[in-house]
Design a protein around this motif. Structure first.
Motif, mmCIF file in Angstrom:
data_model
loop_
_atom_site.group_PDB
_atom_site.id
_atom_site.type_symbol
_atom_site.label_atom_id
_atom_site.label_comp_id
_atom_site.label_asym_id
_atom_site.label_seq_id
_atom_site.Cartn_x
_atom_site.Cartn_y
_atom_site.Cartn_z
ATOM 1 N N MET A 1 0.820 -1.195 0.000
ATOM 2 C CA MET A 1 0.000 0.000 0.000
ATOM 3 C C MET A 1 0.858 1.252 0.000
ATOM 4 N N GLU A 2 2.114 1.116 0.387
ATOM 5 C CA GLU A 2 2.999 2.279 0.372
ATOM 6 C C GLU A 2 3.171 2.826 -1.038
ATOM 7 N N LEU A 3 3.145 1.938 -2.024
ATOM 8 C CA LEU A 3 3.314 2.344 -3.416
ATOM 9 C C LEU A 3 2.217 3.289 -3.856
ATOM 10 N N VAL A 4 0.982 2.997 -3.510
ATOM 11 C CA VAL A 4 -0.144 3.806 -3.976
ATOM 12 C C VAL A 4 -0.500 4.938 -3.035
ATOM 13 N N ALA A 5 0.052 4.953 -1.828
ATOM 14 C CA ALA A 5 -0.279 6.000 -0.860
ATOM 15 C C ALA A 5 0.191 7.372 -1.319
ATOM 16 N N LYS A 6 1.145 7.423 -2.217
ATOM 17 C CA LYS A 6 1.670 8.702 -2.698
ATOM 18 C C LYS A 6 1.128 9.082 -4.074
ATOM 19 N N MET A 7 0.181 8.284 -4.586
ATOM 20 C CA MET A 7 -0.399 8.539 -5.902
ATOM 21 C C MET A 7 -1.806 9.097 -5.739
ATOM 22 N N PRO A 8 -2.161 10.156 -6.491
ATOM 23 C CA PRO A 8 -3.518 10.693 -6.368
ATOM 24 C C PRO A 8 -4.580 9.700 -6.829
ATOM 25 N N TYR A 9 -4.241 8.852 -7.780
ATOM 26 C CA TYR A 9 -5.149 7.792 -8.224
ATOM 27 C C TYR A 9 -4.319 6.701 -8.876
ATOM 28 N N PHE A 10 -4.915 5.527 -9.003
ATOM 29 C CA PHE A 10 -4.220 4.428 -9.660
ATOM 30 C C PHE A 10 -5.237 3.478 -10.263
ATOM 31 N N THR A 11 -4.751 2.663 -11.183
ATOM 32 C CA THR A 11 -5.571 1.662 -11.858
ATOM 33 C C THR A 11 -4.921 0.294 -11.686
ATOM 34 N N LEU A 12 -5.632 -0.735 -12.105
ATOM 35 C CA LEU A 12 -5.040 -2.069 -12.084
ATOM 36 C C LEU A 12 -3.789 -2.115 -12.947
ATOM 37 N N GLY A 13 -3.824 -1.407 -14.062
ATOM 38 C CA GLY A 13 -2.665 -1.353 -14.955
ATOM 39 C C GLY A 13 -1.432 -0.789 -14.270
ATOM 40 N N ASN A 14 -1.631 0.213 -13.411
ATOM 41 C CA ASN A 14 -0.508 0.775 -12.670
ATOM 42 C C ASN A 14 0.119 -0.255 -11.732
ATOM 43 N N LEU A 15 -0.698 -1.138 -11.195
ATOM 44 C CA LEU A 15 -0.209 -2.112 -10.216
ATOM 45 C C LEU A 15 0.350 -3.380 -10.840
ATOM 46 N N ARG A 16 0.121 -3.590 -12.106
ATOM 47 C CA ARG A 16 0.633 -4.811 -12.756
ATOM 48 C C ARG A 16 2.150 -4.829 -12.831
ATOM 49 N N ILE A 17 2.784 -3.685 -12.663
ATOM 50 C CA ILE A 17 4.246 -3.642 -12.724
ATOM 51 C C ILE A 17 4.892 -4.388 -11.568
ATOM 52 N N ILE A 18 4.115 -4.679 -10.516
ATOM 53 C CA ILE A 18 4.714 -5.391 -9.383
ATOM 54 C C ILE A 18 4.765 -6.890 -9.617
ATOM 55 N N GLY A 19 4.207 -7.358 -10.743
ATOM 56 C CA GLY A 19 4.337 -8.755 -11.130
ATOM 57 C C GLY A 19 3.365 -9.712 -10.475
ATOM 58 N N VAL A 20 2.206 -9.218 -10.079
ATOM 59 C CA VAL A 20 1.181 -10.063 -9.457
ATOM 60 C C VAL A 20 0.059 -10.247 -10.467
ATOM 61 N N SER A 21 -0.605 -11.385 -10.421
ATOM 62 C CA SER A 21 -1.664 -11.661 -11.393
ATOM 63 C C SER A 21 -2.816 -10.663 -11.251
ATOM 64 N N PRO A 22 -3.460 -10.323 -12.371
ATOM 65 C CA PRO A 22 -4.594 -9.389 -12.327
ATOM 66 C C PRO A 22 -5.727 -9.879 -11.426
ATOM 67 N N HIS A 23 -5.954 -11.183 -11.389
ATOM 68 C CA HIS A 23 -7.003 -11.722 -10.516
ATOM 69 C C HIS A 23 -6.690 -11.429 -9.051
ATOM 70 N N TYR A 24 -5.461 -11.668 -8.644
ATOM 71 C CA TYR A 24 -5.064 -11.391 -7.264
ATOM 72 C C TYR A 24 -5.206 -9.904 -6.951
ATOM 73 N N LEU A 25 -4.819 -9.043 -7.894
ATOM 74 C CA LEU A 25 -4.935 -7.601 -7.674
ATOM 75 C C LEU A 25 -6.386 -7.189 -7.449
#
Length: 82
Positions: free
Chosen positions: A1-25
């Protein structure tokens, strides 16, 4: 959650860079929304409650809400007319 705490908004696409499956996200974000740590703005668009709280403390909630409204409904503009 630290990654997104500094972002005004985010999408699933933004979080895919961490290498986790879209279903898990999706499952993870659903749980975070239920816990109150993440706010779902619309389908696939999120912000962190921490970012909102920091904006409130800093007196920047109104500009943040205007920014998020513009992101949610593109193209858009805010009129200065009363």
């Amino acid at each position: 959650m630290e990654l997104v705490a500094k972002m005004p908004y985010f999408t699933l696409g933004n979080l895919r860079i961490i290498g986790v499956s879209p279903h898990y996200l999706r499952v993870f974000l659903s749980r975070q929304v239920k816990a109150g740590a993440v706010v779902r703005l619309k389908n696939g668009l999120y912000t962190s409650q921490r970012y909102i709280d920091e904006a409130k403390v800093g007196g920047q909630i109104s500009p943040l809400l205007e920014f998020l409204a513009g992101v949610m409904y593109m193209p858009s503009y805010l009129s200065g007319e009363l």
